[in-house]
Design a protein around this motif. Sequence first.
Motif, short mmCIF file in Angstrom:
data_model
loop_
_atom_site.label_atom_id
_atom_site.label_comp_id
_atom_site.label_asym_id
_atom_site.label_seq_id
_atom_site.Cartn_x
_atom_site.Cartn_y
_atom_site.Cartn_z
N SER A 1 -7.04 -16.37 -6.63
CA SER A 1 -7.43 -15.16 -6.85
C SER A 1 -8.72 -14.65 -5.86
O SER A 1 -9.41 -15.61 -5.74
N CYS A 2 -8.68 -13.53 -5.47
CA CYS A 2 -9.96 -13.04 -4.74
C CYS A 2 -10.28 -11.62 -5.16
O CYS A 2 -9.65 -10.59 -5.18
N ALA A 3 -11.40 -11.62 -5.88
CA ALA A 3 -11.81 -10.27 -6.45
C ALA A 3 -13.06 -9.70 -5.56
O ALA A 3 -13.74 -10.25 -4.98
N VAL B 1 -16.01 -2.27 -2.38
CA VAL B 1 -14.92 -1.98 -1.19
C VAL B 1 -14.16 -0.67 -1.55
O VAL B 1 -13.63 -0.56 -2.65
N THR B 2 -14.01 0.29 -0.49
CA THR B 2 -13.12 1.12 -0.51
C THR B 2 -12.01 0.99 0.19
O THR B 2 -12.06 0.87 1.62
N PHE B 3 -10.70 0.86 -0.52
CA PHE B 3 -9.53 0.32 0.16
C PHE B 3 -8.68 1.55 0.87
O PHE B 3 -8.33 2.28 0.09
N ASN C 1 -7.70 -3.71 -10.44
CA ASN C 1 -9.19 -4.43 -10.32
C ASN C 1 -9.42 -5.06 -9.11
O ASN C 1 -10.32 -5.79 -8.93
N ASN C 2 -8.92 -4.40 -7.92
CA ASN C 2 -9.43 -4.65 -6.76
C ASN C 2 -9.22 -6.23 -6.15
O ASN C 2 -10.30 -6.87 -5.79
#
Length: 124
Positions: free
Chosen positions: A21-23, A27-29, A76-77
Amino acid sequence: QVQLVESGGGLVQAGGSLRLSCAASRVTFSSTTMGWFRQAPGKEREFVAAIRWSDGRTYYQDSVKGRFTITRNNANNTVYMQMDSLKPEDTGVYYCALDWNGLHPTTGTEYDYWGQGTQVTVSS
């Protein structure tokens, strides 16, 4: 400052599975691409997989196609990488990375932010 936090590494026998997992925070995706890279001892860092946040398009290194699956969760980005049928040659430190432009998703030097890495060890 963008933060990427990886988790999910560990020790597994050949043929087993792990999910990384990578939280991502702060960041604005929009046009971003999230990628996974790995580095084995004595070897250069290499591209593993990437996903374009806008449309979910994915990219894989040939050696992991059919075994690894990269996905994203907009709520949850978080980016995940499901790794199945693991092999000893998959051993290494796995890094999550973010590329703002996403023009060259398989090129590590194009990525702007990196996580601290998580160790994956596959025993034979």
